[in-house]
Design a protein around this motif. Structure first.
Motif, PDB file in Angstrom:
ATOM      1  N   VAL A  36       0.830  -1.204   0.000  1.00 18.38           N
ATOM      2  CA  VAL A  36       0.000   0.000   0.000  1.00 18.38           C
ATOM      3  C   VAL A  36       0.865   1.254   0.000  1.00 18.38           C
ATOM      4  N   LEU A  37       1.951   1.237   0.793  1.00 15.84           N
ATOM      5  CA  LEU A  37       2.856   2.384   0.825  1.00 15.84           C
ATOM      6  C   LEU A  37       3.436   2.645  -0.561  1.00 15.84           C
ATOM      7  N   LEU A  40      -0.592   3.415  -3.067  1.00 17.04           N
ATOM      8  CA  LEU A  40      -1.342   4.634  -2.752  1.00 17.04           C
ATOM      9  C   LEU A  40      -0.432   5.775  -2.317  1.00 17.04           C
ATOM     10  N   GLY A  41       0.600   5.448  -1.497  1.00 13.67           N
ATOM     11  CA  GLY A  41       1.505   6.502  -1.023  1.00 13.67           C
ATOM     12  C   GLY A  41       2.179   7.209  -2.175  1.00 13.67           C
ATOM     13  N   SER A  42       2.637   6.454  -3.162  1.00 15.80           N
ATOM     14  CA  SER A  42       3.312   7.046  -4.317  1.00 15.80           C
ATOM     15  C   SER A  42       2.351   7.889  -5.151  1.00 15.80           C
ATOM     16  N   VAL A  43       1.108   7.443  -5.249  1.00 14.99           N
ATOM     17  CA  VAL A  43       0.098   8.215  -5.995  1.00 14.99           C
ATOM     18  C   VAL A  43      -0.149   9.562  -5.318  1.00 14.99           C
ATOM     19  N   VAL A  98       8.551  14.501  17.103  1.00 11.33           N
ATOM     20  CA  VAL A  98       7.157  14.360  16.688  1.00 11.33           C
ATOM     21  C   VAL A  98       6.730  12.904  16.652  1.00 11.33           C
ATOM     22  N   GLY A  99       7.591  12.051  16.101  1.00 15.13           N
ATOM     23  CA  GLY A  99       7.212  10.660  15.961  1.00 15.13           C
ATOM     24  C   GLY A  99       8.361   9.795  15.512  1.00 15.13           C
ATOM     25  N   VAL A 100       8.031   8.604  15.052  1.00 14.91           N
ATOM     26  CA  VAL A 100       9.008   7.603  14.648  1.00 14.91           C
ATOM     27  C   VAL A 100       8.521   6.935  13.363  1.00 14.91           C
ATOM     28  N   VAL A 101       9.439   6.634  12.460  1.00 11.95           N
ATOM     29  CA  VAL A 101       9.096   5.898  11.243  1.00 11.95           C
ATOM     30  C   VAL A 101       8.794   4.450  11.625  1.00 11.95           C
ATOM     31  N   VAL A 102       7.616   3.961  11.256  1.00  8.23           N
ATOM     32  CA  VAL A 102       7.210   2.596  11.624  1.00  8.23           C
ATOM     33  C   VAL A 102       7.112   1.661  10.420  1.00  8.23           C
ATOM     34  N   ALA A 103       7.138   2.209   9.203  1.00  7.62           N
ATOM     35  CA  ALA A 103       7.111   1.370   8.003  1.00  7.62           C
ATOM     36  C   ALA A 103       7.745   2.139   6.856  1.00  7.62           C
ATOM     37  N   LYS A 104       8.557   1.437   6.071  1.00  5.94           N
ATOM     38  CA  LYS A 104       9.305   2.065   4.987  1.00  5.94           C
ATOM     39  C   LYS A 104       8.831   1.556   3.640  1.00  5.94           C
ATOM     40  N   GLY A 105       8.532   2.484   2.731  1.00  9.35           N
ATOM     41  CA  GLY A 105       8.209   2.138   1.361  1.00  9.35           C
ATOM     42  C   GLY A 105       9.344   2.535   0.450  1.00  9.35           C
ATOM     43  N   SER A 106       9.197   2.319  -0.850  1.00  8.05           N
ATOM     44  CA  SER A 106      10.267   2.657  -1.783  1.00  8.05           C
ATOM     45  C   SER A 106      10.383   4.161  -2.025  1.00  8.05           C
ATOM     46  N   MET A 107       9.285   4.898  -1.844  1.00  6.27           N
ATOM     47  CA  MET A 107       9.302   6.344  -2.050  1.00  6.27           C
ATOM     48  C   MET A 107       8.775   7.127  -0.852  1.00  6.27           C
ATOM     49  N   VAL A 108       7.930   6.497  -0.064  1.00  7.68           N
ATOM     50  CA  VAL A 108       7.325   7.170   1.089  1.00  7.68           C
ATOM     51  C   VAL A 108       7.472   6.279   2.319  1.00  7.68           C
TER      52      VAL A 108
END
Length: 209
Positions: A36-37, A40-43, A98-108
């Motif tokens: 999904v990242l 949809l994230g890339s879109v 503010v927060g922490v990165v919890v999941a990594k995608g290829s662009m987002v």
């Protein structure tokens, strides 16, 4: 017959979009989160980049990362950033965590705010040096339980307890009951996730559970 086929197709698309939204903004359907990242994230990122190109403006500050989607309410503080960042990396705004990165995608990437319900971050009351384990409560708030008699006051600043000191928030309320050996300290983040547009990334891993 044809009309019924179209209706079924619409229902299927709606279900897929619903499940994609769940995967993007919750901890459910974790295996689908990366897909999904990357989809949809890339879109969404592409829409923002197109909008910037059409407007001709360059509002992005240097080294800033855009928040391209968010869910910020009393139940959850989750957002998508326009950068592929290491899981566990710190998300900051100025000198505030503010927060922490919890999941990594290829662009987002997907980030979770330290104020999200269930999130735990370790901090220190800067004036007195008292350590505190802060639990996210949603709506920009965190809470910690400290022994009665602990030197903490409304207005005290709470900072992260590791690396370069980053602000967590300010003590806004102290709940003290005579029948309880502990006090409940309420801390409010100065960062409003409802309106925040840009953040910075620090690759140092945050000490959080």
């Amino acid at each position: 017959m044809k009309r019924q086929s179209v209706s079924v197709r619409i229902v299927i698309i709606a279900v897929v979009l619903f499940l994609a939204t769940i995967a993007l903004f919750t901890k459910i359907l974790v295996p689908a989160q990366r897909i999904v990242l990357d989809g949809l994230g890339s879109v969404v990122l592409g829409v923002h980049l197109f909008s910037d190109a059409v407007s001709g403006d360059s509002p992005i500050p240097q080294d800033a990362v855009r928040i391209i989607a968010r869910r910020a309410d009393e139940f959850q503080n989750t957002f998508i950033i326009s950068m592929s960042a290491t899981e566990g990396a710190k998300i900051v705004s100025g000198d505030t965590l503010v927060g922490v990165v919890v999941a990594k995608g290829s662009m987002v990437s997907k980030g979770e705010a330290i104020t999200a319900p269930g999130f735990i971050v370790h901090g220190i009351v800067s004036r007195s040096g008292v350590p505190a384990e802060l639990h996210g409560k949603g709506a920009m708030l965190l809470e910690t339980r400290l022994p009665r008699g602990t030197d903490v006051r409304v207005g005290d600043r709470v900072i992260e307890d590791q690396g370069v000191p980053l602000g967590i928030g300010t003590v806004v309320n102290i709940i003290d009951s005579a029948s309880d050996p502990f006090i409940t300290v309420v801390v409010q983040s100065p960062v409003n996730l409802y309106t925040l547009s840009f953040v910075q990334i620090q690759e140092e891993i945050v000490n959080a559970l």
